[in-house]
Design an enzyme around this catalytic site. Structure first.
Site, PDB file in Angstrom:
ATOM      1  N   ILE B  75     -10.446  -4.320  36.402  1.00  0.00           N
ATOM      2  CA  ILE B  75      -9.287  -3.396  36.117  1.00  0.00           C
ATOM      3  C   ILE B  75      -8.304  -3.615  36.926  1.00  0.00           C
ATOM      4  O   ILE B  75      -8.254  -3.894  37.941  1.00  0.00           O
ATOM      5  CB  ILE B  75      -9.919  -1.849  36.406  1.00  0.00           C
ATOM      6  N   GLU B 111      -8.831   1.625  43.501  1.00  0.00           N
ATOM      7  CA  GLU B 111      -8.222   0.502  44.034  1.00  0.00           C
ATOM      8  C   GLU B 111      -7.091   0.189  43.146  1.00  0.00           C
ATOM      9  O   GLU B 111      -7.327   0.017  42.006  1.00  0.00           O
ATOM     10  CB  GLU B 111      -9.163  -0.764  44.057  1.00  0.00           C
ATOM     11  N   ASP B 113      -4.111  -2.091  42.294  1.00  0.00           N
ATOM     12  CA  ASP B 113      -3.806  -3.510  42.542  1.00  0.00           C
ATOM     13  C   ASP B 113      -2.456  -3.922  42.586  1.00  0.00           C
ATOM     14  O   ASP B 113      -1.727  -4.562  43.628  1.00  0.00           O
ATOM     15  CB  ASP B 113      -4.356  -4.350  41.353  1.00  0.00           C
ATOM     16  N   HIS B 157       8.599   6.198  30.597  1.00  0.00           N
ATOM     17  CA  HIS B 157       9.942   6.746  29.817  1.00  0.00           C
ATOM     18  C   HIS B 157      10.030   5.532  28.801  1.00  0.00           C
ATOM     19  O   HIS B 157      10.307   4.459  29.407  1.00  0.00           O
ATOM     20  CB  HIS B 157      10.954   6.931  30.445  1.00  0.00           C
ATOM     21  N   CYS B 199       7.806   8.407  24.749  1.00  0.00           N
ATOM     22  CA  CYS B 199       8.803   8.857  23.679  1.00  0.00           C
ATOM     23  C   CYS B 199       8.753   7.531  22.970  1.00  0.00           C
ATOM     24  O   CYS B 199       9.099   6.455  23.165  1.00  0.00           O
ATOM     25  CB  CYS B 199      10.143   9.327  24.131  1.00  0.00           C
ATOM     26  N   SER B 225       7.609  12.248  23.077  1.00  0.00           N
ATOM     27  CA  SER B 225       6.322  12.666  23.552  1.00  0.00           C
ATOM     28  C   SER B 225       6.589  13.728  24.666  1.00  0.00           C
ATOM     29  O   SER B 225       7.426  13.522  25.615  1.00  0.00           O
ATOM     30  CB  SER B 225       5.731  11.572  24.314  1.00  0.00           C
ATOM     31  N   SER B 227       5.302  16.808  27.574  1.00  0.00           N
ATOM     32  CA  SER B 227       4.490  17.099  28.508  1.00  0.00           C
ATOM     33  C   SER B 227       3.584  17.958  28.469  1.00  0.00           C
ATOM     34  O   SER B 227       3.932  19.033  27.960  1.00  0.00           O
ATOM     35  CB  SER B 227       5.127  17.079  29.938  1.00  0.00           C
TER      36      SER B 227
END
Lengths: 553, 376
Positions: B75, B111, B113, B157, B199, B225, B227
């Site tokens: 990941i 973790e 990165d 954003h 958005c 979009s 919240s």
């Protein structure tokens, strides 16, 4: 078949109640290994047991003699809390002594910082030539080191570096027992980071195994210092327990540890102090120039855990004994505006009658251009000339300023070091995404041998508690202390990054309207115009034009 | 005589061939999904305390992905700012996704990165294409191969055709499409699932032209979009609506679950999300109904216990497989040779129109209305 090298693991927790009601807990985990990472001609080390493999490979690949890295959140308040066992500046600090066989120290340093940034999940890759210095006197090797050539030393700090669970997770995974057994089960991030001060560090160095130094061993110390606040975690009472501090109790020692102990400092207020469960084991140690008494709990013995098989310490104290540290410093920026300023470093010597010298090291980034001709050192309002100055000027975008001075502090006095600077204008790509926050200047380091009230012991004993054996003691009459000042936050002149767009729109509009009007005024002529003829007349004119006959009026 | 014997032997040969193809079909089904390892690249691009919800979005996907089996070494987590140990956080070392502090998505074993100033467009593209400096540690690299299924999650954003990184730079949808094409050319993925929660998120995937890509977005072009809910103790919005319902959906998924992509497309309909989530599957070969959620979100190793011997070294390709391969190659060639479609001309939008109206009005106020006829 070779016998595997001997390795040994010890863990220890020291709890020291502070006079303000806060409590200071210091964990130390030490792994000693009888092997040599830097040996030439012999087989490379390949079998790791207690020593973590990731660090061992780093040491042998980059020929590292000594490595010290610390991550700290918060600032150590010396006046309220005394001296820490292992000092560290806010942010991240990394200093490394390379082996004298290394030919390209800068290349090794760059790769080492990248590898460490992967191991500790920190942005150590931001350490480059613009914030690395080579101190000439402040950072002598703490382990065995005959390398006194400071070209093999590199020092860098990142004052902006944040410490959070993502740094604690890989740090805990380096321990032999991880966070599953032993003292490391107490390390729960939700409690550790809800504190006034949190510092985790890794120190690796070669040390002597005995007095005559017939055999060398590598020592890895992982330390974690945390100060819990009286009001936010302690609910305002001078009453602490392991469960209140860490939300856990101890159930067993790490099975791989040869010694696992908890020390509680009971020197202050012996009669106004309550500690349970009581223990008959007491130990005296001279640490930081003071003789302190400690209650010792040995976790390798089953009776420490009692009937409930869980060990929870309870402390209650009522007194208010203030310990005055002998050496203390602070630093701030003076001045106004965004062009010039002045850095003031103030060092206090609180010893009533002894004067002693301190080594002050300042590493200032290149964008604060220091005017060294304005450097003044005053003690008791008189000029105090330093006996040793090492100054390396900055080169724009290449290296920072390095200033090291040996200053003699008169007894019971305040010494002030001031230097003026000018703020540089950076190129627009060099600003961080949030430039209005300001730019950080790393802490100054003050290293000194402070005269001790009590004779320090120079004996070498293997079973000394870890907290008193970190710094090697060379003479009985003084002890080594390192004090870090506050980091500075300085605003540089910052452009308004949205202005270019606004300026272009406004300017273009003004130019278009203004120029268009001006052009019309100059080039347009006005004449009287006939009203257009009605449709019938226009049609008639059209037919006349075809015929070639003159048009109507 | 000859033909008689052939007819006699024919059923045997036919039967043997059938058994033969039957065994090889089994091996075909054994490796039907095509991937052998899973990677995830989770990016939060917003800085500052009031963008807490973007970090919480990324951490909740991180948590689901780890829970379903993808290890930390596979990941790449990029968080542009630190919310957990931010001085404004009343509960340090925690990031909550549900109000009343029900679920701490930060946890005790995380973790990160790339963090802070390291989250830049350049670093993101370098991670995707693999062009990193030689001293970059392994945990910061995307070491995928041609049998890796990669999940890429972006949040922050954004606008029509771009995503903002840390309030100072942007990545455009064309750059992202080109990066995926570079990944395809270097065979750095087998299949890729791209999820974006910003958005006008659908604009980010409309330029993709590489095969084996499936994309989901939380809103269409022209929509924002939203919240989800604020927490009054912490003082900020905790999550975005789309990722909140995505997290609720993923909490029901376990490693052996048979939920497929069609269920994922139904997450957060307009009644819950206010914006219309979109998806794109035309570049994806398999039918989304046959793609398991755990193909991308988890790291499920296929283990089948069998007592029969399966011959893997046979050189005869069963006809079914070769036809399928042929279709695959043809599809890939078709998709790769498509040129990106021309951008449609849109009429100028409000600001430009308003500016021109202002200029014209000033001009005609100065000179009078009769000059209008010189224009029209």
């Amino acid at each position: 078949c070779m016998t595997p090298a001997k390795d040994q693991f010890q863990e220890e927790l020291v709890i020291r109640p502070l006079h303000s009601g806060d409590i200071y807990a210091s964990f130390q985990f030490r792994t000693l290994w009888d092997t040599d990472f830097l040996q030439e001609g012999q087989k490379k080390v390949s079998h790791y047991r207690l020593f973590p493999k990731s660090l061992g490979q780093v040491l042998s690949k980059f020929s590292v003699q000594e490595l010290h890295i610390s991550f700290t959140q918060g600032f150590w308040r010396t006046m309220q809390w005394g001296q820490p066992f292992i000092p560290s500046p806010p942010g991240a600090e990394l200093w490394v002594w390379f082996h004298h066989t290394v030919s390209d120290v800068d290349g090794n340093w760059k790769e080492l910082t990248n590898v460490l940034s992967g191991i500790f999940c920190a942005s150590l890759n931001f350490i480059d030539m613009t914030n690395t210095v080579q101190p000439s006197a402040s950072f002598k090797p703490l382990g065995l080191g005959n390398a006194t050539d400071h070209r093999f030393l590199r020092y860098a700090t990142l004052p902006r570096e944040i410490v959070c669970t993502e740094n604690l997770t890989p740090w805990k995974k380096l321990l032999p027992c991880g966070s599953k057994a032993g003292l490391a089960v107490l390390m729960k991030s939700e409690k550790l980071f809800h504190s006034s001060f949190h510092s985790q560090a890794v120190h690796i160095r070669p040390i002597c195994q005995d007095e005559q130094c017939t055999s060398k061993a590598w020592e890895l110390r992982q330390t974690l210092n945390v100060v819990f606040d009286h009001y936010t975690s302690g609910q305002g009472k001078k009453e602490w327990s392991l469960f209140k501090m860490f939300s856990r109790t101890l159930t067993e020692a790490c099975p791989l540890a040869s010694s696992s102990k908890v020390y509680v400092d009971i020197t202050d207020n012996p009669e106004l102090f309550e500690l349970s469960p009581a223990t008959p084991l007491l130990s005296q140690a001279v640490v930081l120039g003071d003789r302190r008494t400690y209650s010792v709990y040995d976790l390798t013995r089953a009776e420490t855990f009692g009937q409930l098989r869980s060990f929870n310490l309870l402390l209650r104290w009522k007194g208010d004994n203030m310990l005055r540290p002998l050496l203390h410093a602070e630093r701030y920026v003076a001045g106004f505006g965004l062009q010039t300023g002045e850095i003031h470093t103030v060092i206090y010597n609180n010893h009533p009658y002894r004067a002693f010298p301190v080594l002050l090291m300042d590493s200032v980034p290149w964008y604060l251009q220091l005017y060294i001709h304005t450097l003044t050192v005053t003690s008791k309002s008189r000029d105090n000339k330093p006996s040793y100055i090492h100054y390396q000027p900055a080169k724009d975008r290449h290296r920072p300023h390095l200033l090291e001075m040996l200053i003699q502090l008169p007894p019971h006095s305040m010494t002030e070091v001031t230097v003026q600077f000018e703020r540089a204008l950076l190129k627009w790509t060099e600003y961080t995404p949030d430039p209005n926050h300001g730019f950080y200047v790393g802490s100054s380091v003050i290293s000194a041998l402070v005269p001790s009230m009590v004779a320090m012991s120079t004996n070498f004993t293997q079973d000394q508690p870890l907290f008193s054996s970190f710094v090697p003691v060379k003479e009985e009459s003084s002890y080594f202390v390192r004090v870090y000042t506050e980091p500075l936050l300085v605003n540089l002149p910052t452009p308004d990054f949205s202005m270019p767009y606004n300026v272009i729109c406004l300017t273009c509009t003004v130019v278009a309207v203004g120029y268009g009007s001006f052009y019309n005024l100059l080039t347009r002529t006005f004449q009287v115009d006939e009203p257009s003829p009605p449709l019938a007349k226009r049609l008639a004119n059209f037919i006349r034009r075809i015929r070639g006959v003159p048009l109507l009026a | 005589m000859y033909s008689l014997s052939l007819h006699f032997f024919y059923p045997w040969i036919y039967l043997k061939k059938r058994i033969f193809t039957f065994c090889t079909i089994e091996t075909g089904q054994f490796f039907s999904s095509g991937h052998t390892n899973n990677w995830a690249v989770l990016v939060c691009t917003s800085r500052f305390w009031f963008n807490y919800r973007h970090v919480a979005n990324t951490l909740s996907v991180y948590r689901s992905v780890k829970r379903l089996g993808i290890p930390d070494s596979h990941i790449v987590l990029m968080l542009a700012d630190d919310m957990a140990c931010n001085y404004r956080n009343p509960k340090p070392a925690t990031v909550f996704s549900h109000k009343n502090m029900e679920l701490n998505v930060y946890g005790d074993d995380v973790e990160v990165d790339y963090r802070g100033y390291e989250v830049t467009v350049e670093n993101f593209l370098r991670v995707l294409t693999g062009r990193l400096p030689p001293s970059t540690p392994r945990s910061k690299r995307l070491l995928s191969d041609d049998r890796s299924n990669i999940l890429i999650y972006l949040t922050g954003h954004g606008g029509n055709g771009f995503l903002k990184f840390q309030d100072s730079e942007e990545i455009s949808n064309m750059e992202l499409a080109d990066a995926f094409e570079q990944m395809w050319q270097k065979r750095r993925y087998n299949e890729l699932l791209f999820i974006i929660d910003t958005c006008q998120g659908a604009s980010m995937y409309e330029r993709f032209y590489s095969p084996n890509l499936m994309a989901l977005a939380s809103s269409q072009v022209g929509e924002d979009s939203l919240s989800h809910q604020p927490d009054l103790a912490i003082g900020v919005h905790l999550m975005d609506k789309y990722t909140f319902y995505l997290l609720e959906f993923l909490e029901e998924v376990h490693p052996a679950s048979q939920a497929n992509m069609n269920d994922l497309f139904k997450v957060c309909p307009q009644s819950q999300c206010v914006s219309t989530p979109g998806h794109r599957t035309d570049l994806f070969q398999r039918n989304p109904g046959s793609v398991l959620i755990t193909d991308f979100f988890g790291s499920v190793r296929k283990v089948e216990i069998t007592k029969d011997t399966i011959n893997l070294t046979s050189s005869v390709k069963p006809p079914i497989q070769s036809i399928a391969e042929h279709h695959v190659l043809q599809f890939v060639a078709d998709v790769s040779s498509q040129n990106p479609k021309q951008k449609d001309w849109h009429p100028p939008d409000g600001f430009i129109l308003g500016l021109w109206t202002l200029i014209l009005l000033v001009f005609f106020q100065t000179y009078g209305i009769k000059h209008l006829k010189h224009i029209f």
